[in-house]
Design an enzyme around this catalytic site. Structure first.
Site, PDB file in Angstrom:
ATOM      1  N   GLU A 248      28.927  37.855  43.434  1.00  0.00           N
ATOM      2  CA  GLU A 248      27.485  37.795  43.212  1.00  0.00           C
ATOM      3  C   GLU A 248      26.817  36.892  44.232  1.00  0.00           C
ATOM      4  OE1 GLU A 248      26.654  36.759  39.136  1.00  0.00           O
ATOM      5  OE2 GLU A 248      26.055  38.831  38.821  1.00  0.00           O
TER       6      GLU A 248
ATOM      7  N   ASN B 121      41.739  36.656  33.833  1.00  0.00           N
ATOM      8  CA  ASN B 121      42.359  37.964  33.612  1.00  0.00           C
ATOM      9  C   ASN B 121      43.866  37.958  33.900  1.00  0.00           C
ATOM     10  OD1 ASN B 121      41.596  37.510  36.323  1.00  0.00           O
ATOM     11  ND2 ASN B 121      41.901  39.651  36.797  1.00  0.00           N
TER      12      ASN B 121
ATOM     13  N   ASP C 228      48.683  38.637  41.267  1.00  0.00           N
ATOM     14  CA  ASP C 228      47.304  39.099  41.344  1.00  0.00           C
ATOM     15  C   ASP C 228      46.927  39.191  42.830  1.00  0.00           C
ATOM     16  OD1 ASP C 228      44.628  39.638  40.635  1.00  0.00           O
ATOM     17  OD2 ASP C 228      44.128  37.520  40.818  1.00  0.00           O
TER      18      ASP C 228
ATOM     19  N   ASP D 134      45.087  33.581  39.521  1.00  0.00           N
ATOM     20  CA  ASP D 134      44.106  32.499  39.595  1.00  0.00           C
ATOM     21  C   ASP D 134      42.977  32.631  38.589  1.00  0.00           C
ATOM     22  OD1 ASP D 134      41.457  33.416  41.812  1.00  0.00           O
ATOM     23  OD2 ASP D 134      42.901  34.768  40.866  1.00  0.00           O
TER      24      ASP D 134
ATOM     25  N   ARG E 175      35.903  45.199  49.501  1.00  0.00           N
ATOM     26  CA  ARG E 175      35.573  45.432  48.094  1.00  0.00           C
ATOM     27  C   ARG E 175      34.212  46.127  48.030  1.00  0.00           C
ATOM     28  NH1 ARG E 175      38.215  41.664  44.722  1.00  0.00           N
ATOM     29  NH2 ARG E 175      36.379  41.340  43.431  1.00  0.00           N
TER      30      ARG E 175
ATOM     31  N   ARG F 298      43.647  49.062  39.607  1.00  0.00           N
ATOM     32  CA  ARG F 298      42.731  49.299  38.493  1.00  0.00           C
ATOM     33  C   ARG F 298      43.398  49.000  37.151  1.00  0.00           C
ATOM     34  NH1 ARG F 298      37.754  49.111  40.616  1.00  0.00           N
ATOM     35  NH2 ARG F 298      37.081  50.974  41.731  1.00  0.00           N
TER      36      ARG F 298
END
EC number: 7.6.2.1
Length: 1277
Positions: free
Chosen positions: A647, A987, A543, A984, A748, A958
């Protein structure tokens, strides 16, 4: 509540009146085609967890609150839904292809698809009446039928008797133990005998109980199997006793339960579904409960789900406004909850509640789960819906799938060969016995080995004496041979391997070089079965976010109204000074650099144009999230708790620019806008999901204006943004340029947009929202379609850029892994440009690599791109590649660049390399998740496999979680190469479980990856030491351990075989029964374990300095079929020497058979231990004690056994030890037996040394420089 206006539930709208024309959606989205279809609920569940792309991290799949609608002055009638048309997930632009969702990707929908469209249920009542009335929007008959079909669970609030009388609900007692006192013995034995080898030894022990086959003593024959079973049973029993103790402690805890109108303490195990429970601050929840009331007037509660999913961040849960104001002590309560049956999905809960005449929906934000802790809230009151084994925590307590070592599977192959040898030896003995009996059938009564009849005088005189005829005697001889040669299959090897793996794990855990001081986490071994697989890894699937990067987000740049800000950081100190002297009153946990130019824009007096756009931009960042503001004691310092680092970074950035979120309840938020308090009513929130890839919130301003604020991934946002004006087109184009610029820098990105909602749009959305949110089936799909009503024709405000820094040591680790022959593939949910930039910065991609970019929009396009790349780069098919493999050709050399264009999209295309193909240049394959949809689902997997395995690097962008697992399976199912997956987040779980070895990172996204992994660590850079050092050591040790155990047992069995050939095939033994049993269990077992744990062929410094030494595992140098046969040949020679040298020396003597057996016992023990000593690479004190101590222990046991008068070997060792020939015989056996092995090792190391031997010699010369000098002098001479 700070407003005088009452906050109404989404289920209780104010009196409404809508014109029939409002049923048309033309007013919402003029370009809508309204032909979208819904997804299957199971599919949406699978895809609810997005990859590590920006939107996924920023908008977790968890709802914040239900919508609260304000009272309106006008009265409206409910819309006649017969006039409502079908509508899409998003507003399509003219000429845009229709979309459906697969996995977590959007892809064009074929014309012949047969998805059934979703129709909103019809309103069944007309709402009107007084101002104080709350009108309940009912579902249609469709919903009532749904309850019956889906068999929902009915929970009667505060009435556990009625709740449980018609249903067999589970009690609240948990049982994590496997056994009880009654079931322990049979169940444990049943589990243990799943090992085929145990069944083999059980059969051997059973055969030995038969009188004709009693080769060993009946008790002695059971000892090895009983010992192994007992050790395992004691271990399992102890572990289960600990589980029982933990269960008792957990079940006997107490909680406040409502009984007779008051709350009284009650044990957890006695709590029933339907009871009302009160939980106080810092207490753990005993069951799954729907919140009814909290200490917060607005029904807000904070929980920590550390025990459930490992995440330490606080999460918000809410009690519905209909129940939050009721009293629950001393008064009657009535209500019914209709909810779904127990399931494992901890991120979803679908239910409705009827309470005091009101019916409303419940979601995941209204339920608190067993194991969570209540934080920052004095108390909560809830009704129990799931108990005991039916709670979501217990349903998710299943362990990750067990994995089996590859070397152990190879070991089974060699065990089959040993079984064949065993069968051949038994057949030889049986045939020899038959032939001998035929030859001497008339002399059987006079020969010492057999007799037909009793010679004693009495009743049995003349009768048959244990003689069953030649055929049966031959068959019994075959069975007896199996008993004698039973240890040819080493039962002790299983326990030895377990002990060695435990010891190896202990040293891996204690390795301080793999201790992460920043998080305080040590290396964890969660699986003890695959330690040696760490030394054979060929592919690593990693990842990106949180694994290669820190997952600690920092706001870096912003594109506002078509202008980019934050391009440099020299103004950091100035900005902090300006804020400290200005109106800034909030102190953040960490300072954030701001752009002074953007600050000036936000402080302009005239609120129009760019100033208004910037205002709405930062207001969206502050309002469109699920972050919880936590005020410190000084009421000035503020900290943000969020379920995603993205966030938190965005909200903190908004605060740095003067838009500080400092209060959040279930119905409103409060933002400090440059010193002025702005209270915004939250009318509804559509959380992020992997289909829409965006998040929106509907808010009401103090002037009654209503806006929808949206942020999400650029691929999904640009399709719902309006660009009707010239200014809109300019902002659109500039923002897209900035997005490409930010992504190329590895940042990002997110797109931010907003628009005003009219009264008609708001009311129609509220009706749709309520109908979808109260549905018990397909709620997620219906809410997505409801969101499409307002998430269209948006005004583009700008874009954000967040930096996720690389972890320390990542570039060096990847480079070392590459030198070790390991291919690193990165599977990320980020944008392609972002992933490429990160790949370059971490040295995964290099400037000399030629990039093949596969971005296809259809199966045909993907096929053409793959085939074109293979042809241009001369990628060979599997058959041709296998032919070349025998000639040593490298499939990665000689390939050329092919110009492949990216897919056509609304975003600017990535730069395509146009230069001519260059020979001998490494390749990098870059492919997106959209292409993988067609490739993994169609017959293109082989094309992708052949192309990908020919590349040095593969970068997948993606991608959804299931696609990550699909890529791992692509390699795992088509090759014998070992795969490792590291991640980590939640997902990454499917990828980690799919790979041969799964590694979890203890990062910022909780511990779900850790809990599903085989090994866990704090930083990606520890992977280098884990594989190159511990992986190499473990593989070398276990490989040698298996071969040595085969040798050790085979040499003993062959020695017995030669003896039987000299005793008329009678299966008699010169060794005592106890010596045969103790040989594997006591005499030779300890040195094997010690060497398997402590031996090191090379130091860790050498292994890290020369990563190519790891290739020994790829070449299977420590364990392969060739080594097995060489070992067996050596074993055959040593067994011959063991048997014939004593036989030759004592052939003319009068020594008895038990003395010979004693000599053979001592000789074989000394021989196998010195054989082991010859192969030890690193001598430490414990190794000396184990090797030489085992010989001493063998002599001690022999002395004890020979001192017991009842044994036939009484006093033999004492007589033998007096003779010099005894000691000379042992010495001669050792020299002659090991001489060929010694010469073979010398010649091989001198003329054909391996890389490991060369490196070891270099280590020795470095330690002793005098030797190096002398060797250099010899070389120069």
């Amino acid at each position: 509540m700070t407003s005088g206006l009452p906050l109404l539930s989404s289920s209780d709208p104010p009196p409404l009146k809508l014109n029939k024309s409002a049923g048309s959606f033309g007013c919402l989205c003029r370009d809508a085609s309204f032909t979208s279809s819904t997804l299957d609920d199971k599919q949406s569940n699978l895809t609810s967890e997005e990859g590590d792309s920006s939107p996924s991290d920023i908008f977790p799949d968890k709802p914040l609150a239900q919508a609260y609608r304000p009272a309106l002055k006008k009265q409206f009638y409910s819309a006649d839904l017969r006039y409502h048309q079908r509508f899409p997930l998003e507003c399509p632009t003219p000429g845009r292809k229709r979309q459906v969702a697969w996995g977590s990707m959007d892809l064009p929908r074929s014309n012949n698809s047969s998805f059934s469209p979703f129709e909103i249920s019809r309103a069944s009542s007309v709402g009107q009446n007084k101002k104080s009335e709350r009108v309940r929007h009912k579902s249609s008959q469709f919903e009532e039928n749904l309850f019956q079909e889906e068999n929902p669970r009915l929970i009667y609030i505060d009435d556990p008797r009625k709740t449980n009388e018609n249903y067999e609900f589970s009690d609240n007692e948990i049982r994590t133990s496997r056994y009880t006192i009654i079931t322990f013995l049979p169940k444990n034995l049943f589990i243990q005998f799943h090992r085929v080898a145990y069944l083999y030894f059980l059969a051997i022990a059973a055969l030995n109980q038969l009188p004709p086959l009693a080769v060993f003593g009946r008790t002695v024959s059971l000892f090895p199997l009983l010992f192994v079973l007992s050790v395992t049973a004691v271990k399992d029993g102890y572990e289960d006793w600990r589980r029982h103790r933990s269960d008792r402690k957990e079940n006997n805890r107490e909680a406040l339960v409502r009984q007779g109108g008051q709350f009284h303490l009650k044990r957890w195990k006695n709590i029933q579904a339907g009871e009302v429970v009160k939980i106080c601050s810092d207490e753990t929840l005993p069951c799954d409960m729907v919140l009814l009331r909290t200490s917060d007037p607005s029904g807000l509660a904070y929980i920590q789900t550390m025990n459930l999913d490992g995440e330490s961040n606080l999460k918000t849960r809410y009690a519905r406004q209909e129940t939050a104001s009721d009293e629950f002590e001393g008064c009657a309560i009535s209500g019914v909850i209709t909810c779904e049956q127990p399931n494992r999905n901890i991120y979803e809960f679908t239910a409705n509640m009827d309470f005091n005449g009101h019916k409303f929906s419940l979601s995941q934000s209204n339920i608190v789960l067993r194991g969570c802790q209540l934080k920052n809230t004095e108390w909560v009151i809830g009704v129990v819906v799931y108990t005991g084994q039916e709670t979501k925590a217990m349903l998710n307590s299943a362990a990750s799938p067990s994995k089996r070592s590859k070397l152990e599977s190879y070991m089974n192959r060699e065990t089959m060969w040993l079984s064949i040898f065993l069968f051949i030896m038994c057949v030889v003995v049986a045939l020899g016995m038959g032939l001998w009996l035929v030859r001497h059938k008339y002399q059987l009564d006079t020969l010492p080995f057999y007799r037909k009849r009793y010679f004693t005088v009495g009743k049995k005189e003349g009768k048959t004496y244990k003689y069953y005829g030649i055929p049966m005697e031959t068959f019994f001889s075959f069975l007896s041979s199996i008993i004698v040669f039973q240890i040819m299959i080493p039962i002790s090897l299983y326990i030895t391997m377990e002990l060695v793996r435990i010891g190896q794990s202990y040293f891996m855990i204690g390795d301080n070089h793999m201790y992460d001081s920043s998080s305080g986490s040590r290396f964890q071994c969660r699986s003890l079965n695959i330690n040696e697989d760490l030394g054979q890894i060929r592919y690593i699937f990693s990842d990106k976010t949180g694994t290669l990067t820190e997952n600690k987000m920092e706001f870096r740049k912003a594109s506002v109204c078509g202008k980019s800000y934050g391009s440099s950081l020299p103004w950091l100190e100035t900005s902090i000074t300006e804020r400290s002297t200005g109106t800034q009153r909030w102190k953040l946990k960490s300072e954030i650099a701001v752009d002074p130019e953007l600050m000036k824009l936000l402080h302009k007096e005239v609120i129009e144009g760019e100033r208004l756009c910037a205002h709405e931009f930062f207001l969206t960042l502050a309002a469109c999230n699920t972050v919880i503001p936590i005020l410190q004691d000084d009421t000035v310092s503020i900290d943000y708790q969020g379920e995603s680092p993205d966030e938190q970074a965005l909200v903190a950035a908004a605060s740095a620019y003067g838009y500080t979120l400092f209060e959040r309840t279930s119905g409103h938020i409060v933002v400090d806008v440059n010193g002025e308090t702005l209270r915004l009513d939250v009318l509804g929130l559509h959380e992020f999901d992997s289909v829409r890839k965006r998040m929106s919130v509907v808010i009401r301003f103090p002037n009654n204006a209503v806006k929808v604020l949206v942020k999400g991934a650029d691929t999904s946002m640009f399709s719902v943004i309006s660009k009707d004006t010239e200014r809109g087109d300019h902002i659109w184009e500039e923002t897209q340029k900035h997005l490409v610029e930010y992504s190329s820098e590895g940042l990002r990105t997110l797109v931010v947009a907003a628009r005003d909602l009219t009264v008609a749009e708001l009311e129609l959305w509220q009706i749709r929202y309520e109908d979808a949110s109260t549905s018990l089936t397909d709620r997620a799909a219906k809410l997505r379609q409801t969101a499409a009503l307002i998430e269209c024709n948006l005004n583009l405000l700008g874009a954000t850029a967040i930096e996720d820094k690389l972890q320390d040591g990542v570039p060096e680790t990847i480079e070392s892994l590459r030198q070790a022959g390991i291919k690193v593939w990165v599977l990320t949910g980020d944008k392609q440009e972002t992933a490429i930039s990160i790949g370059l910065s971490c040295k995964l991609l290099t400037t000399d690599m030629q990039q093949i970019i596969i971005n296809g929009n259809s199966e045909i396009e993907c096929r053409n791109l793959l085939v074109g790349a293979k042809n241009k780069y001369l990628v060979k098919s599997l058959s041709r590649r296998n032919e070349d493999f025998g000639r040593g050709n490298n499939s990665e050399n000689g390939y050329h660049e092919v110009s492949l264009r990216t897919k056509s999209s609304q975003m600017p295309q990535w730069t395509v390399f146009k230069e001519e193909a260059k020979p001998n240049v490494p390749l990098a394959l870059i492919i997106d998740g959209n292409s993988l949809v067609y490739i993994l689902e169609k017959d293109l997997e082989l094309e992708l496999f052949e192309l990908a395995t020919s590349c040095s690097v593969v970068l997948c962008c993606r991608v959804a979680p299931l696609q990550k697992a699909g890529i791992v399976d692509l390699i795992k199912s088509r090759t014998d190469d070992m795969t490792l997956a590291i991640g980590d987040g939640a997902n990454d779980v499917s990828m980690i479980q799919m790979a041969d070895v799964g590694v979890g990172i203890c990062g910022q996204e909780g511990r779900q990856a850790v809990m599903a992994s085989d090994f866990a660590m704090g930083q990606f850079r520890f992977l280098k030491r884990l594989l190159l050092v511990h992986g190499h050591w473990n593989y070398q040790r276990i490989g040698y351990l298996v071969l040595y155990n085969f040798y050790r047992n085979a040499v003993f069995v062959l020695m017995l075989f030669w003896y039987i050939l000299y005793t008329a095939f009678s299966t008699t033994s010169a060794l005592t029964d106890w010596s045969s049993v103790f040989y594997s269990v006591i005499y030779t077992s300890v040195p094997t374990v010690i060497v398997g744990i402590w031996d090191k062929d090379l130091s860790d410094k050498t292994l890290l300095r020369y990563p190519k030494l790891y290739g020994a595992g790829h070449r299977h140098e420590a364990y392969n079929l060739r080594l097995f046969w060489i070992t067996m040949i050596d074993t055959l020679w040593q067994s011959l020497v063991l048997f014939y040298i004593p036989l030759f020396i004592y052939s003319e003597s009068s020594i008895d058979i038990w003395s010979m057996g004693s000599l053979w016992t001592i000789s074989v023990v000394v021989l196998v231990n010195i054989h082991l000593a010859m192969d030890v690479q690193r001598w430490v004190s414990i190794t000396h004690i184990a090797v030489w101590g085992s010989i001493v222990i063998t002599y001690a046991c022999m002395v004890v056994l020979d001192s017991i008068p009842v044994f036939p070997n009484y006093w033999t060792i004492f007589r033998l030890a007096k003779s010099p020939s005894y000691w000379l015989t042992i010495l001669l056996i050792i020299v002659v037996a090991l001489l060929p092995r010694f010469l073979f090792k010398v010649v091989r190391q001198a003329f054909w040394p391996s890389d490991i031997q060369v490196a070891r010699e270099a280590e020795i010369l470095k330690k002793f420089p005098d030797r190096m000098v002398s060797k250099e002098n010899q070389t120069s001479t």
